[in-house]
Every structure is written in C-alpha cells, then in structure tokens.
Design a protein around this motif. Structure first.
Motif, mmCIF file in Angstrom:
data_model
loop_
_atom_site.group_PDB
_atom_site.id
_atom_site.type_symbol
_atom_site.label_atom_id
_atom_site.label_comp_id
_atom_site.label_asym_id
_atom_site.label_seq_id
_atom_site.Cartn_x
_atom_site.Cartn_y
_atom_site.Cartn_z
ATOM 1 N N LEU A 82 0.824 -1.220 -0.049
ATOM 2 C CA LEU A 82 -0.123 -0.038 -0.156
ATOM 3 C C LEU A 82 1.028 1.256 0.005
ATOM 4 C CD1 LEU A 82 -2.738 -0.976 2.586
ATOM 5 C CD2 LEU A 82 -2.804 -1.236 0.265
ATOM 6 N N SER A 83 0.432 2.397 -0.666
ATOM 7 C CA SER A 83 1.105 3.365 -0.690
ATOM 8 C C SER A 83 0.569 4.254 0.337
ATOM 9 C CB SER A 83 1.067 4.268 -2.203
ATOM 10 O OG SER A 83 -0.206 4.292 -2.290
ATOM 11 N N ALA A 84 1.358 5.179 0.686
ATOM 12 C CA ALA A 84 0.825 6.178 1.677
ATOM 13 C C ALA A 84 -0.357 6.956 1.461
ATOM 14 C CB ALA A 84 1.886 7.298 2.011
ATOM 15 N N GLY A 85 -1.335 7.098 2.353
ATOM 16 C CA GLY A 85 -2.688 7.568 2.121
ATOM 17 C C GLY A 85 -3.587 7.270 2.895
ATOM 18 N N ASP A 86 -4.893 7.715 2.586
ATOM 19 C CA ASP A 86 -6.216 7.378 3.426
ATOM 20 C C ASP A 86 -6.757 6.052 2.731
ATOM 21 O OD1 ASP A 86 -5.782 9.475 5.274
ATOM 22 O OD2 ASP A 86 -6.884 10.496 3.910
ATOM 23 N N TYR A 87 -7.217 5.010 3.533
ATOM 24 C CA TYR A 87 -7.817 4.021 3.056
ATOM 25 C C TYR A 87 -9.376 3.690 4.034
ATOM 26 C CZ TYR A 87 -3.581 2.887 0.605
ATOM 27 O OH TYR A 87 -2.497 3.003 -0.375
ATOM 28 N N THR A 88 -10.269 3.307 3.314
ATOM 29 C CA THR A 88 -11.406 3.077 3.808
ATOM 30 C C THR A 88 -11.652 1.421 3.633
ATOM 31 O OG1 THR A 88 -12.529 4.895 3.351
ATOM 32 C CG2 THR A 88 -13.950 3.055 3.880
ATOM 33 N N VAL A 89 -11.525 0.628 4.847
ATOM 34 C CA VAL A 89 -11.734 -0.978 4.898
ATOM 35 C C VAL A 89 -13.186 -1.229 5.193
ATOM 36 C CG1 VAL A 89 -10.960 -2.915 5.899
ATOM 37 C CG2 VAL A 89 -9.287 -0.870 5.822
ATOM 38 N N THR A 90 -13.801 -1.920 4.194
ATOM 39 C CA THR A 90 -15.011 -2.307 4.373
ATOM 40 C C THR A 90 -15.180 -3.989 4.505
ATOM 41 O OG1 THR A 90 -15.517 -0.656 2.603
ATOM 42 C CG2 THR A 90 -17.429 -2.463 3.095
ATOM 43 N N ALA A 91 -16.146 -4.267 5.516
ATOM 44 C CA ALA A 91 -16.165 -5.526 5.892
ATOM 45 C C ALA A 91 -17.595 -5.889 5.467
ATOM 46 C CB ALA A 91 -16.250 -5.784 7.303
ATOM 47 N N MET A 92 -17.789 -7.009 4.686
ATOM 48 C CA MET A 92 -19.060 -7.433 4.336
ATOM 49 C C MET A 92 -19.543 -9.034 4.467
ATOM 50 S SD MET A 92 -20.853 -7.269 0.637
ATOM 51 C CE MET A 92 -19.747 -8.136 -0.283
ATOM 52 N N ASP A 93 -20.765 -9.433 5.233
ATOM 53 C CA ASP A 93 -20.975 -10.664 5.391
ATOM 54 C C ASP A 93 -21.819 -11.305 4.402
ATOM 55 O OD1 ASP A 93 -23.585 -9.675 5.982
ATOM 56 O OD2 ASP A 93 -23.426 -9.788 8.017
ATOM 57 N N GLU A 94 -22.024 -12.421 4.630
ATOM 58 C CA GLU A 94 -23.011 -13.078 3.844
ATOM 59 C C GLU A 94 -24.343 -12.720 3.484
ATOM 60 O OE1 GLU A 94 -22.872 -17.415 4.645
ATOM 61 O OE2 GLU A 94 -20.891 -17.558 4.192
#
Length: 264
Positions: A82-94
């Motif tokens: 990953l390069s430097a910066g902002d990231y949004t991690v999204t979790a998704m269930d079944e």
C-alpha cells in the motif's frame, strides 16, 4: 357478465405479461447487524517497502470478507503493498451487510506520497477520462507513470477508459509510490436513466403499478440496478409486447450500473 369476463381476462393478460420479472428474493434488513471492523495495525511506507494494514472483524452473518476499494473482497484481513494515504476498509458478511472504517498509511521520512488531485469521467463507451496527480514528501523532481515502466515529467494523464487505473511517481532518490483511480463514465441517474425507466418500465400494467418491484422512484431503481442491467442487456426488459430499448439506452444503463449505480 360477458363484459366483466372480458375485463378480467385483459387484466390477467397484463399481469401475466410481466410475470417473468417477479422478484422473490428479499434483501436482508441490516439495521440490527452487529458486524464491525477495526484496524489492528498499520505499517508506514518507506523507499524500500510499501505499507501494510491489518483489519479485524467481529459479528456478522456467516463468512465475512474485506476490501480496501469496495469492489475486490478477500477473506484475509492483511493488505500489503500500500502506498501512503487514506484507506477505507469495508467488511461484508454473507447477508450483504457492511461495516467500514478509515485509516491512514503514513510515509516514513524520505518516502514520497502520491494522491489523485482531480479526475474527469470518460463518457459511456468512450476513452476521454483524465487524471491529475499530486506528489509530495519526496526529494527533488518527480516523474510520473501510468504503467510503472515509462515515466514522464507531466502529472496529467488523458485518454483513459472507464475502470480502475494505477499510477506511480518516482522522486530523485528513487522512492516510488503508487495510487489507484477509478474512472467513471459519468452517466447520470437523473438525466439519463430515470427517463428510460419511466418511459419503458415504470408504466401502467408493469413496474409502474401492478408488477413488483415498483420502479417509480430513484431509490427503487438503485436497489434493482444490477437486475435491471442483466434483463435489459438480455433483451428481457421491457417485456414482450412493449417497445424494445435502443442499443444506446441499453449501453447507458450498463454504464451507470458499472459506475456503481450512483444517485447522481
């Protein structure tokens, strides 16, 4: 009695004409979902190595997968390179329920950072998108690349088609950073899609009154976007007996859905 029978028969024909489009699958209400995601750790970028983040989840229904771009999901919670910066991690269930958290990958001293300063859409079926990049934190002059091999002095890139694109920057110390940009077609729900749906699908005797799902509001069209794309592309919507969509109308629907079915 003969007149009443004819009316009943005509009503039956109208209902049957759309019966192939009935929606039986109901989407789960995620209001009470206990799915959560959090950042366990982050590793900053350096000139020698890209950054890393580790995410963890709890709750949810069944298998939970994660993504840092909202499109590509994986079971593992570790994201590398990953390069430097902002990231949004999204979790998704079944059940389709989601939870998100935002974090920042820092750049260690001497590292270069790269961000997308601006971008423009390409148009449906065209290759006119543009991206303008902005680099910082590096040493000396910057050079930029859209393929990681050929670098140029300009931070502007044009002639881009719809989809995901990766760009890189390199400073005079040899530090390299990358960033991704998604070029949209720019098809508008208000201007392009709703007029098509209103004229051909959300009509009397079909998805305008008797047929489920109703497609009379933007929210309902957004909710059924993927299904609308599949059926219009296959020539199954509008149903038999109604005027067919033109190829340009079918393409506009597909482009809008591929952009993410935005409320735009």
């Amino acid at each position: 009695m003969k007149i009443d029978s004819k009316i009943s028969f005509l009503f039956l024909l109208i209902v049957v004409s759309c019966s192939s489009e009935k929606e039986s699958d109901l989407k789960m209400d995620c209001t009470d979902s206990d799915l959560t995601v959090n950042i366990a750790s982050t590793t900053p970028t350096t000139c020698a190595e890209q950054g890393q983040l580790v995410a963890a989840t709890s709750g949810g229904t069944g298998l939970v997968t994660l993504s840092i771009n909202g499109t590509n999901f994986q079971q593992e919670g570790t994201f590398n390179d990953l390069s430097a910066g902002d990231y949004t991690v999204t979790a998704m269930d079944e059940a389709g329920c989601t939870s998100s958290v935002t974090t920042t990958i820092e750049a260690a001293n001497g590292g270069v950072t790269l961000t997308v300063a601006s971008q423009t859409p390409t148009g449906c079926g065209e290759s006119n998108g543009t991206v303008s990049l902005s680099a910082s934190s590096g040493n000396g002059e910057y050079s930029y690349s859209s393929d990681g091999v050929t670098f140029q002095a300009s931070s502007e890139f044009g002639g881009l088609e719809a989809g995901d694109h990766s760009f890189s920057v390199k400073d005079e110390s040899g530090c390299v950073a990358s960033v991704s940009a998604t070029i949209l077609t720019g098809v508008s729900l208000d201007v392009d899609i709703m007029p098509i749906i209103s004229a051909h699908c959300a009509v009397q005797g079909c998805h305008g009154d008797v047929q489920s799902p109703q497609l009379t509001s933007k929210a309902s069209v957004i909710g059924q976007a993927a299904r609308i794309k599949i059926r219009t592309s296959a020539g199954q919507m509008p149903p038999a007996g109604r005027p067919d969509l033109s190829q340009s109308q079918i393409d506009l629907i597909a482009c809008w859905v591929e952009d993410g079915a935005l409320d735009n």
